[in-house]
Design a protein around this motif. Structure first.
Motif, mmCIF file in Angstrom:
data_model
loop_
_atom_site.group_PDB
_atom_site.id
_atom_site.type_symbol
_atom_site.label_atom_id
_atom_site.label_comp_id
_atom_site.label_asym_id
_atom_site.label_seq_id
_atom_site.Cartn_x
_atom_site.Cartn_y
_atom_site.Cartn_z
ATOM 1 N N MET A 1 17.250 22.440 -4.972
ATOM 2 C CA MET A 1 17.418 20.943 -4.765
ATOM 3 C C MET A 1 16.026 20.452 -5.298
ATOM 4 N N GLN A 2 16.245 19.581 -6.244
ATOM 5 C CA GLN A 2 14.883 18.817 -6.516
ATOM 6 C C GLN A 2 14.678 17.575 -5.961
ATOM 7 N N ALA A 3 13.314 17.134 -5.981
ATOM 8 C CA ALA A 3 12.898 16.005 -5.242
ATOM 9 C C ALA A 3 13.704 14.821 -5.451
ATOM 10 N N ALA A 4 14.159 14.429 -6.816
ATOM 11 C CA ALA A 4 15.076 13.331 -6.963
ATOM 12 C C ALA A 4 16.249 13.232 -6.426
ATOM 13 N N GLN A 5 16.612 14.453 -6.055
ATOM 14 C CA GLN A 5 18.071 14.589 -5.214
ATOM 15 C C GLN A 5 18.049 14.055 -3.678
ATOM 16 N N LEU A 6 16.481 14.158 -3.357
ATOM 17 C CA LEU A 6 16.260 13.577 -1.929
ATOM 18 C C LEU A 6 15.788 12.417 -1.716
ATOM 19 N N ALA A 7 15.460 11.843 -2.858
ATOM 20 C CA ALA A 7 14.608 10.162 -2.799
ATOM 21 C C ALA A 7 15.631 9.256 -2.233
ATOM 22 N N GLU A 8 15.279 8.270 -1.515
ATOM 23 C CA GLU A 8 15.928 7.043 -1.217
ATOM 24 C C GLU A 8 15.089 6.006 -1.263
ATOM 25 N N ASP A 9 15.665 4.506 -1.188
ATOM 26 C CA ASP A 9 15.308 3.483 -0.889
ATOM 27 C C ASP A 9 14.344 3.453 0.389
ATOM 28 N N TYR A 10 13.474 2.822 0.288
ATOM 29 C CA TYR A 10 12.595 2.803 1.661
ATOM 30 C C TYR A 10 11.955 1.239 1.890
ATOM 31 N N PRO A 11 11.704 0.874 3.115
ATOM 32 C CA PRO A 11 10.987 -0.372 3.180
ATOM 33 C C PRO A 11 9.474 -0.420 2.754
ATOM 34 N N ALA A 12 8.704 -1.382 2.308
ATOM 35 C CA ALA A 12 7.337 -1.351 1.924
ATOM 36 C C ALA A 12 6.937 -2.573 2.492
ATOM 37 N N VAL A 13 5.556 -2.538 2.623
ATOM 38 C CA VAL A 13 4.932 -3.632 3.037
ATOM 39 C C VAL A 13 3.618 -3.768 2.189
ATOM 40 N N SER A 14 2.948 -5.076 2.002
ATOM 41 C CA SER A 14 1.730 -5.083 1.144
ATOM 42 C C SER A 14 0.594 -5.034 1.908
ATOM 43 N N LEU A 15 -0.601 -4.775 0.950
ATOM 44 C CA LEU A 15 -1.824 -4.527 1.527
ATOM 45 C C LEU A 15 -2.149 -5.794 2.525
ATOM 46 N N ASP A 16 -1.809 -7.098 2.152
ATOM 47 C CA ASP A 16 -1.950 -7.776 2.898
ATOM 48 C C ASP A 16 -1.131 -8.563 4.130
ATOM 49 N N THR A 17 0.000 -7.623 4.340
ATOM 50 C CA THR A 17 0.790 -7.806 5.594
ATOM 51 C C THR A 17 0.196 -7.927 6.597
ATOM 52 N N ASP A 18 0.414 -8.614 7.643
ATOM 53 C CA ASP A 18 -0.237 -8.758 8.789
ATOM 54 C C ASP A 18 0.166 -7.274 9.524
ATOM 55 N N ALA A 19 -0.948 -6.611 10.216
ATOM 56 C CA ALA A 19 -0.758 -5.284 10.689
ATOM 57 C C ALA A 19 0.203 -5.222 11.777
ATOM 58 N N LEU A 20 0.289 -6.317 12.575
ATOM 59 C CA LEU A 20 1.186 -6.438 13.814
ATOM 60 C C LEU A 20 2.428 -6.484 13.277
ATOM 61 N N ASP A 21 2.804 -7.274 12.384
ATOM 62 C CA ASP A 21 4.037 -7.433 11.736
ATOM 63 C C ASP A 21 4.581 -6.121 11.124
ATOM 64 N N ALA A 22 3.587 -5.399 10.333
ATOM 65 C CA ALA A 22 4.033 -3.742 9.933
ATOM 66 C C ALA A 22 4.292 -3.040 11.254
ATOM 67 N N ALA A 23 3.570 -3.015 12.295
ATOM 68 C CA ALA A 23 3.881 -2.343 13.357
ATOM 69 C C ALA A 23 5.155 -2.585 13.904
ATOM 70 N N ARG A 24 5.414 -3.721 14.036
ATOM 71 C CA ARG A 24 6.988 -4.141 14.320
ATOM 72 C C ARG A 24 7.956 -3.596 13.587
ATOM 73 N N LEU A 25 7.863 -3.577 12.475
ATOM 74 C CA LEU A 25 8.641 -3.029 11.357
ATOM 75 C C LEU A 25 8.797 -1.626 11.607
ATOM 76 N N LEU A 26 7.824 -0.916 11.838
ATOM 77 C CA LEU A 26 7.759 0.609 12.070
ATOM 78 C C LEU A 26 8.518 0.848 13.506
ATOM 79 N N ALA A 27 8.278 0.064 14.585
ATOM 80 C CA ALA A 27 8.959 0.165 15.813
ATOM 81 C C ALA A 27 10.389 -0.232 15.616
ATOM 82 N N GLU A 28 10.854 -1.394 15.039
ATOM 83 C CA GLU A 28 12.102 -1.813 15.174
ATOM 84 C C GLU A 28 13.071 -0.986 14.480
ATOM 85 N N HIS A 29 12.427 -0.405 13.141
ATOM 86 C CA HIS A 29 13.610 0.631 12.421
ATOM 87 C C HIS A 29 13.266 2.040 12.801
ATOM 88 N N ARG A 30 12.178 2.177 13.737
ATOM 89 C CA ARG A 30 12.093 3.642 14.021
ATOM 90 C C ARG A 30 11.801 4.393 12.678
#
Length: 148
Positions: A1-30
């Motif tokens: 199996m190749q990497a491309a077969q396992l790849a999936e879309d995934y959430p992203a944040v920017s370098l300037d995203t509030d760190a607390l908002d990023a932590a909430r995103l991590l927690a809410e979506h596990r």
């Protein structure tokens, strides 16, 4: 199996995203971590959830884990206090300041090797210098254990 077969879309944040908002995103979506992008949308880093969890623990307890049993302060207050006013760029571990990446035609073993060596919960899959998706540690494990 190749990497491309396992790849999936995934959430992203920017370098300037509030760190607390990023932590909430991590927690809410596990999520095991987040892909971090620069202003032009290029993936530049990974922010593992484990790095954010470190904000729960005071530095002196990391240095002496025996002290963990005597602390009673609220974890919610601790995390929000340490992340408040910070951007994602402020909390990215230096060892993951580049997105760990594999080529689309790399094997599962090559993906697992990089993930283990860098201790990264996410690996970017690249084709012709373009991000085609992300492989998480849990997705990698599911793929490898499906034959067992």
């Amino acid at each position: 199996m190749q990497a491309a077969q396992l790849a999936e879309d995934y959430p992203a944040v920017s370098l300037d995203t509030d760190a607390l908002d990023a932590a909430r995103l991590l927690a809410e979506h596990r999520l095991p971590g987040l892909v971090v992008t620069n202003a032009s949308g290029t993936a530049v880093a990974v922010l593992p959830a484990s790095q954010v969890v470190r904000f729960i623990v005071p530095t002196y307890v990391l240095d002496d884990p025996a002290l963990a049993g005597v602390l009673t302060e609220s974890m919610c207050d601790r995390v929000s206090h340490k992340l408040r006013g910070k951007k994602v760029r402020d909390v990215i571990p230096e060892r993951l300041s580049n997105v760990p990446a594999v080529a689309a035609d790399d094997t599962v073993v090559e993906v697992a090797t990089l993930m283990a060596r860098l201790r990264s919960p996410l690996i970017a899959v690249m084709k012709d210098e373009h991000l085609i998706g992300i492989i998480t540690a849990s997705r990698l494990l599911a793929a490898t254990l499906s034959d067992c």
